[in-house]
Design a protein around this motif. Structure first.
Motif, short mmCIF file in Angstrom:
data_model
loop_
_atom_site.label_atom_id
_atom_site.label_comp_id
_atom_site.label_asym_id
_atom_site.label_seq_id
_atom_site.Cartn_x
_atom_site.Cartn_y
_atom_site.Cartn_z
N LEU A 1 -2.93 11.22 17.15
CA LEU A 1 -2.37 12.28 17.95
C LEU A 1 -1.68 11.44 18.91
O LEU A 1 -2.50 10.50 19.57
N TYR B 1 -14.54 31.45 16.12
CA TYR B 1 -15.02 30.26 15.30
C TYR B 1 -14.81 29.05 15.41
O TYR B 1 -15.79 28.04 15.35
N ASN C 1 -25.52 16.60 14.80
CA ASN C 1 -24.40 17.22 15.24
C ASN C 1 -23.17 17.58 14.26
O ASN C 1 -22.54 18.77 13.90
N GLN D 1 -21.38 20.56 12.07
CA GLN D 1 -20.12 20.98 12.19
C GLN D 1 -19.36 20.95 10.94
O GLN D 1 -18.83 21.87 10.49
N VAL E 1 -17.60 24.31 9.25
CA VAL E 1 -16.02 24.23 8.44
C VAL E 1 -16.02 24.46 7.29
O VAL E 1 -15.15 25.38 6.51
N TYR F 1 -13.18 26.50 5.15
CA TYR F 1 -12.11 25.53 5.07
C TYR F 1 -12.73 24.51 4.46
O TYR F 1 -12.93 23.32 5.16
N LEU G 1 -10.79 21.23 4.83
CA LEU G 1 -10.40 20.50 6.19
C LEU G 1 -11.69 20.15 6.77
O LEU G 1 -11.78 19.43 7.95
N ARG H 1 -12.04 16.57 8.06
CA ARG H 1 -10.89 16.02 9.02
C ARG H 1 -11.42 16.55 10.22
O ARG H 1 -11.21 15.87 11.23
N VAL H 2 -12.01 18.00 10.54
CA VAL H 2 -12.56 18.21 11.67
C VAL H 2 -13.75 17.41 12.27
O VAL H 2 -13.66 17.23 13.40
N GLY I 1 -12.60 13.95 13.69
CA GLY I 1 -12.34 14.15 15.04
C GLY I 1 -10.84 13.75 15.12
O GLY I 1 -10.22 13.21 14.03
N ASP I 2 -10.21 13.78 16.33
CA ASP I 2 -8.66 13.46 16.45
C ASP I 2 -8.78 11.80 17.00
O ASP I 2 -9.78 11.40 17.61
N ASN I 3 -7.65 10.99 16.36
CA ASN I 3 -7.66 9.54 16.94
C ASN I 3 -6.20 9.71 17.81
O ASN I 3 -5.07 9.75 17.62
N VAL I 4 -6.68 9.99 19.14
CA VAL I 4 -5.72 10.01 20.45
C VAL I 4 -5.30 8.80 20.77
O VAL I 4 -6.21 7.86 21.04
N VAL I 5 -4.05 8.48 20.54
CA VAL I 5 -3.55 7.26 20.89
C VAL I 5 -2.81 7.36 22.22
O VAL I 5 -1.68 8.25 22.17
N LEU I 6 -3.06 6.77 23.40
CA LEU I 6 -2.26 6.84 24.46
C LEU I 6 -0.92 5.95 24.49
O LEU I 6 -1.27 4.82 24.21
N ARG I 7 0.05 6.56 24.86
CA ARG I 7 1.43 5.41 24.66
C ARG I 7 2.12 5.78 26.06
O ARG I 7 2.20 6.93 26.57
N LEU J 1 -2.67 2.51 23.65
CA LEU J 1 -4.33 2.16 23.74
C LEU J 1 -5.07 3.28 22.84
O LEU J 1 -4.93 4.64 23.14
#
Lengths: 427, 403
Positions: A120, A154, B127, B131, B135, B139, B142, B145-146, B149-155, B163
């Motif tokens: 992201l 949820y 934890n 989780q 999920v 699902y 998924l 994937r949950v 977590g997200d790979n947040v890239v600062l641009r 970063l």
């Protein structure tokens, strides 16, 4: 005794009247006071602005941002986010334009393969690794809600699945990361006040600086007098032991004065200071702790200064003495480094910390760290101090033999072997 | 020329064969090894691979799925009763156990029991385990994937800086490491430079030397010799760095080292600033060496230089937060602080090229001034042998002597 007193008085007066000494003793605390007053003034002047700014932030806590969803995942914006907080853009060019116009503060780019990769992109005007201004949780929350079919209840459960209640079955255990905050004494248990957390570390740094400084002063003094042949004149009228004792005490007092001035200045500033530099009301610094600190400082100084004096007496000149200093500084640096490591500070009464606080060469640092954190059994303190005193007696006897005329005047090069045999009374 | 080479060779061999040189050569690799070692020790102490248990009173996770392979994997064991879990905890089989309350579905309430603080990996994995299973109930495709977590890239807006949220990559830190090594090199080399002048003054070899070589030949020989020492150090550190990246990246498969790319812009900036800074520091050391009479006296002056060189490192937080504020920009132009400040700023933002060029020009001007100052101080030092030379006398106009 009279001669020891004369040597003591001479060393003390010569040391404390030096310009560098005065600068170190009074200049640095003065600089800290000036900086402290300046910070307080700046803070006082800006208090109103800060309150207003915080108030504004509360109202505008979440900024408006944009997004370009190439994965096609986002179908709805969670209802707990205000309307218009996330604006959708068809392409990056229009998002950039909105950013330049100030309509949005940042934008997200969700790539086609988001579900596979999890990547992201958060396009932010000031990208710095130290900046924590971003609010990427808004998009992460939106994506999670959409991934889980829009069921917000949820999604909340998945987002925060554990509401933990902790039960430590060992009632005698100290602080851990689940413990409740305790700001009544120095240590990591006071999470809200960085000053209280830093006190154990600051104490060890301070003791290291002054033991190293005082011991080096004695080394330079002995080596200098040897190099300029002053020692030849001195030992014709003073017994080497009297001379060494006078120097040791004189320079010890000289290095204790700045220590006390630094500590009292620091403590006073923390007590009277406002804002984040203030100590919590419940915080107290027991007198017994100050006493323990003083005892281990003096014992540490006596041990290291005696060892340094031994080096100074055996090295033929100041240059060689300076090169040999590493031999003494090494255990001191190891003791200091190991004492400030998080594992030692966080587990102060077991394993490594216990061994370090009993071993004489590392005890002045490790025991002080443990005393600051608190709850050290009395027998351990006494044993540590006793072992230090025993080591000092052995080293002083060794140094005394090094201070004999034949050693002082021999001119032989400094060797580790000769140093160790002399320290254990081999000469 | 022959004399210059002879002096350079003598200076080189004299320093390179010393034990302290070998120590200096190994200092950077040793510091890195020490840093990595400490980090490994701390990670080891924070993590614990022994199993954790759980008692599910809610009945939600009767047929749980396991977490995928990860570092510091902890086995998660299910228990029927709290008593059984407690027995295993007391016998040391478990590091901790969790009890999911009967109304977990509505309250999220979970109790954690331990005798010694459980490892951070253990609490994190539990934890993730909860989780994952929450999920997976709805699902399963998924769930991974949950949990990942997200790979947040600062641009940055111009797209030049990226970063990842798990810390800056090696190619962003690399210029700072190179600058750090160069500053160490400058400090060591300028120290050799000062000692080369002061020591020979102190032991009176200078008087003998100056009868057979000119002062400019002597200084040129010493500068070349010390430059060769610096290059030897730089070469050995570079080889060490490349080996480290290759071993850690290719040999040990550590991803962070595999992403090593050279940022030529940052490297060019370092090159432009490092050369004049090296010349300024060396020339000033010659000047100091010429004005003082004893090594000890010169040492405290060197400590001031060291403070200036390391100043940007102490203020790294402020520079990182506001890389375009007036103070970081001022530090980018000042001699000694420029090299490190620009490298630190380049880590966070792309420093405008005009600032780098302007700073390089300023550094070159300082280097030229320092060379002039060193030459003058050295000549005066020769004339007033054994005397301390004041700064005032260096700037004083020489008196013309008429025959």
């Amino acid at each position: 005794m009279h001669k020891t007193w004369l040597v003591f008085r001479h060393e003390l007066i010569t040391s404390i009247t030096r310009r560098t000494y005065l600068l170190l003793t009074f200049g640095i605390p003065l600089l800290v006071i000036v900086a402290f007053v300046a910070i307080s003034l700046v803070r006082d002047g800006s208090t109103l602005g800060e309150v207003n700014r915080i108030g504004y932030q509360e109202e505008q806590e979440i900024k408006v941002e944009g997004y370009i969803d190439r994965s096609g995942l986002i179908e709805e914006i969670p209802s707990d986010l205000k309307d218009g907080l996330l604006i959708s853009f068809d392409d990056e060019a229009s998002a950039k334009l909105a950013l330049a116009d100030g309509k949005i503060s940042a934008y997200y780019l969700i790539p086609d393969d988001y579900i596979e990769s999890g990547y992201l992109y958060y396009v932010y005007p000031s990208v710095t690794p130290l900046s924590s201004e971003g609010q990427d949780w808004v998009m992460r929350w939106t994506l999670l809600v959409n991934l889980l079919g829009g069921d917000q209840q949820y999604a909340h459960k998945v987002w925060h699945p554990v509401d933990l209640e902790v039960h430590n079955l060992d009632t005698s255990a100290g602080y851990d990361r689940f413990s409740e905050e305790d700001c009544s004494k120095p240590g990591y248990a006071c999470e809200s006040n960085p000053i209280v957390q830093t006190i154990p570390l600051a104490t060890i740094v301070l003791i290291y600086i002054f033991i190293a400084g005082g011991a080096s002063m004695l080394l330079r003094n002995v080596a200098n007098e040897k190099q300029n042949r002053m020692i030849e004149i001195l030992i014709t009228s003073v017994d080497p032991i009297q001379m060494f004792t006078g120097k040791l005490i004189g320079l010890g007092v000289a290095s204790l004065i700045p220590t006390l001035i630094w500590v009292s200045t620091g403590f006073t500033l923390l007590r009277v200071g406002g804002g984040t530099l203030n100590l919590p009301i419940e915080f107290s610094f027991p007198v017994s702790l100050l006493f323990g600190w003083l005892v281990f400082f003096l014992l540490g100084y006596a041990l290291y200064a005696s060892l340094m004096a031994g080096v100074g007496a055996l090295a033929p000149n100041l240059k060689e003495a300076n090169q040999a200093v590493g031999l003494i500084m090494l255990p001191m640096a190891i003791g200091y480094m190991l004492s400030i490591l998080p594992p030692t500070i966080e587990v102060p009464h077991d394993g490594l910390a216990l061994v370090l606080s009993l071993f004489p060469l590392t005890a002045p640092f490790a025991m002080v760290m443990r005393l600051v954190i608190g709850d050290v059994p009395a027998w351990q303190v006494l044993l540590s101090a006793g072992l230090l005193v025993l080591s000092i007696v052995i080293v002083v006897r060794g140094v005394a033999s090094a201070f004999r005329a034949q050693s002082l005047l021999s001119g032989q090069p400094f060797t580790v072997k000769r140093f160790i045999t002399t320290m254990f009374g081999g000469v | 020329m022959k004399k210059i080479i002879h002096i350079a060779a003598q200076e080189y061999m004299r320093n390179v064969l010393k034990g302290s040189f070998i120590l200096a050569l190994l200092s950077i690799p040793l510091m890195i090894a020490l840093g990595v070692g400490l980090a490994l020790i701390i990670t080891n102490l924070e993590n614990d691979s022994s199993p954790i248990g759980y008692v599910d009173l809610s009945g939600l996770f009767s047929d749980p799925i396991e977490l995928s392979e990860q570092d510091w994997k902890v086995e998660i064991i299910s228990y029927e009763t709290e008593t059984a879990a407690r027995e295993d905890l007391e016998s040391g089989k478990l590091q901790a156990f969790y009890v999911l309350s009967q109304d977990y579905d509505t309250s999220n309430e979970i109790h954690l029991y331990y005798q010694e603080e459980p490892g951070q990996n253990a609490t994190r994995q539990f934890n993730d385990f909860i989780q994952l299973n929450l999920v997976a109930q709805r699902y399963p495709e998924l769930a991974d994937r949950v949990v990942a977590g997200d790979n947040v890239v600062l641009r940055s807006v111009d797209g030049k800086r990226e970063l990842p949220d798990n810390g800056p990559p090696l190619n962003i830190i690399l210029p700072l490491i190179i600058s750090f090594a160069i500053v160490m090199l400058i400090l060591m080399s300028s120290g050799y430079m000062m000692h080369a002048v002061v020591e020979e003054k102190e032991n009176r070899t200078m008087e003998v030397l100056i009868t057979s070589v000119s002062s400019s030949q002597l200084i040129a020989g010493k500068v070349i010799g010390i430059l060769m020492i610096a290059l030897t150090q730089l070469l050995s550190w570079t080889v060490f760095g490349i080996l480290l990246i290759l071993i850690a990246g290719q040999g040990m498969g550590i991803e962070w080292f595999q992403e090593a790319k050279i940022d030529w812009y940052a490297l060019l900036a370092i090159g432009l600033l490092a050369i004049p800074t090296f010349i300024t520091a060396s020339a000033l050391m010659v000047a100091i060496g010429s004005t003082v009479t004893e090594t000890q006296e010169a040492q405290w002056v060197v400590s001031i230089f060291m403070l200036l060189f390391w100043l940007p490192l102490w203020t790294i937080g402020m520079i990182g937060d506001t890389p375009h504020a007036p103070l970081p920009i001022i530090l980018s132009f000042l001699p000694f602080t420029a090299l490190m400040t620009i490298s630190i700023r380049n880590m966070f933002v792309v420093v405008p090229y005009w600032q780098i060029i302007m700073s390089a020009i300023v550094q070159i001007l300082f280097a030229l001034t320092a060379i002039w100052l060193a030459g003058k101080a050295f000549r005066l030092g020769m004339l007033g042998f054994g005397q301390k030379i004041s700064l005032k006398s260096i700037f004083r106009k020489p008196v013309e002597v008429r025959e």
